[in-house]
Write a protein that holds these residues in place. Structure first.
Motif, PDB file in Angstrom:
ATOM      1  N   ALA A 250       0.823  -1.193  -0.042  1.00 41.22           N
ATOM      2  CA  ALA A 250       0.001  -0.085   0.130  1.00 41.22           C
ATOM      3  C   ALA A 250       0.954   1.257   0.066  1.00 41.22           C
TER       4      ALA A 250
ATOM      5  N   ASP B 112      -5.565   1.661   4.232  1.00 43.57           N
ATOM      6  CA  ASP B 112      -5.700   1.470   2.776  1.00 43.57           C
ATOM      7  C   ASP B 112      -6.140  -0.122   2.853  1.00 43.57           C
TER       8      ASP B 112
ATOM      9  N   VAL C 245      -6.336  -3.269   0.634  1.00 42.13           N
ATOM     10  CA  VAL C 245      -5.964  -3.527  -0.658  1.00 42.13           C
ATOM     11  C   VAL C 245      -6.481  -4.762  -1.307  1.00 42.13           C
TER      12      VAL C 245
ATOM     13  N   THR D 175       0.332  -0.046  -7.230  1.00 39.07           N
ATOM     14  CA  THR D 175      -1.131   0.871  -7.739  1.00 39.07           C
ATOM     15  C   THR D 175      -1.116   1.105  -9.302  1.00 39.07           C
TER      16      THR D 175
ATOM     17  N   VAL E  60      -7.856  -0.349  -4.181  1.00 44.31           N
ATOM     18  CA  VAL E  60      -7.727  -0.023  -2.809  1.00 44.31           C
ATOM     19  C   VAL E  60      -8.813   0.944  -2.208  1.00 44.31           C
TER      20      VAL E  60
END
Length: 301
Positions: A209, A220, A222, A245, A252
């Protein structure tokens, strides 16, 4: 927090942590601590959860700083003893993952981290709970929990072994189905993992994250899903380089509470400590409930 005069510090040392089972921790602390700034005691842990007992007692006795000397397990135990006390936790990392220390920018060099304690400042950070038990970096279910279980049983530790474990389990694990309630909103997911991240990484610089903050009042959450075998090398590269990401399999959500439900027992972990939970898994963030000593509070945590 007023640190005028000499500060009373208690070092809680796990003598057999991580990669440094033979490191002369007590002697190195004695040699490199700034004795002009600190009066200190060094206490060795003797059994599981002993560090929590020592930390609570040290806080109650008026310690200015309580320092976890060990890996993520030791940090979790010490942190559990200090949440909501106002007593800051320092970290001298000497484990195999060192997730919270890495996120905070604490040196992985033992001597340097002892010396840097003199210039560190206390900062209030968030922590999470999983079914009431505190965690400080991440907790989760699915793949990362299985990796934690396999890695904890390995005779060889370190970043390369961690990455090897990830790659091996990526080929063998195929995900699971969960009902997930995000801040009261139900979502049905078939996913490879669900990681609730207070900090940016699992440890070993594996950034699950990369945008997570310890000070934003959120975790966060995920998920990784819908990827193929051919995607694994890219996933592994992105994981270790703060780029996950960008992957199409990555999603997320930021939230304050999560409930995870699965049919039957579920592999889970908190700060890398694997557990099996049968029933609902309730995860919450607690804002600014722990003080930590940070060498550079301006770096962004």
């Amino acid at each position: 927090m007023d640190f005028r005069g000499k500060r009373k510090v208690v070092f809680i040392v796990n003598p057999i942590s991580g990669l440094n089972k033979v490191l002369p921790k007590r002697a190195l602390i004695d040699a490199f601590i700034d004795k002009k700034l600190f009066d200190y005691d060094i206490v060795m842990t003797e059994y599981p959860r002993h560090a929590t007992e020592i930390a609570r007692r040290a806080s109650a006795d008026g310690a200015d700083i309580v320092v976890a000397v060990g890996g993520d397990g030791t940090v979790n135990e010490v942190g559990c003893g200090l949440v909501n006390t106002g007593t800051p936790m320092g970290i001298i990392p000497c484990g195999s993952g060192n997730g919270l220390a890495r996120h905070l920018g604490i040196s992985m060099n033992f001597i340097r981290s002892v010396r840097n304690l003199a210039g560190s400042v206390p900062v209030a950070v968030d922590y999470g709970t999983i079914n009431g038990h505190p965690f400080f970096t991440t907790c989760g279910v699915g793949f990362d929990a299985i990796v934690s279980m396999k890695f904890s049983k390995g005779k060889v530790r370190g970043r390369l072994m961690y990455l090897e474990t990830i790659l091996k389990e990526l080929r063998e694990y195929h995900g699971d189905s969960y009902n997930v309630i995000f801040d009261g909103e139900l979502s049905e997911q078939k996913t490879f993992l669900i990681t609730c991240a207070n900090a940016s990484q699992w440890g070993n610089d594996a950034y699950i994250a990369p945008e997570a903050s310890l000070c934003d009042g959120y975790m966060d959450v995920v998920s990784l899903s819908n990827f193929q075998m051919m995607d694994i090398p890219l996933l592994a590269y992105q994981l270790m380089n703060r780029e996950l990401t960008n992957n199409r399999a990555y999603s997320v959500r930021r939230c304050k509470s999560v409930v995870i439900r699965k049919d039957g027992p579920c592999y889970a972990h908190y700060d890398g400590d694997p557990v099996v939970i049968d029933g609902d898994i309730g995860i919450e963030i607690r804002e600014k409930g722990l003080w930590v000593m940070v060498p550079d509070p301006n770096r962004g945590i």
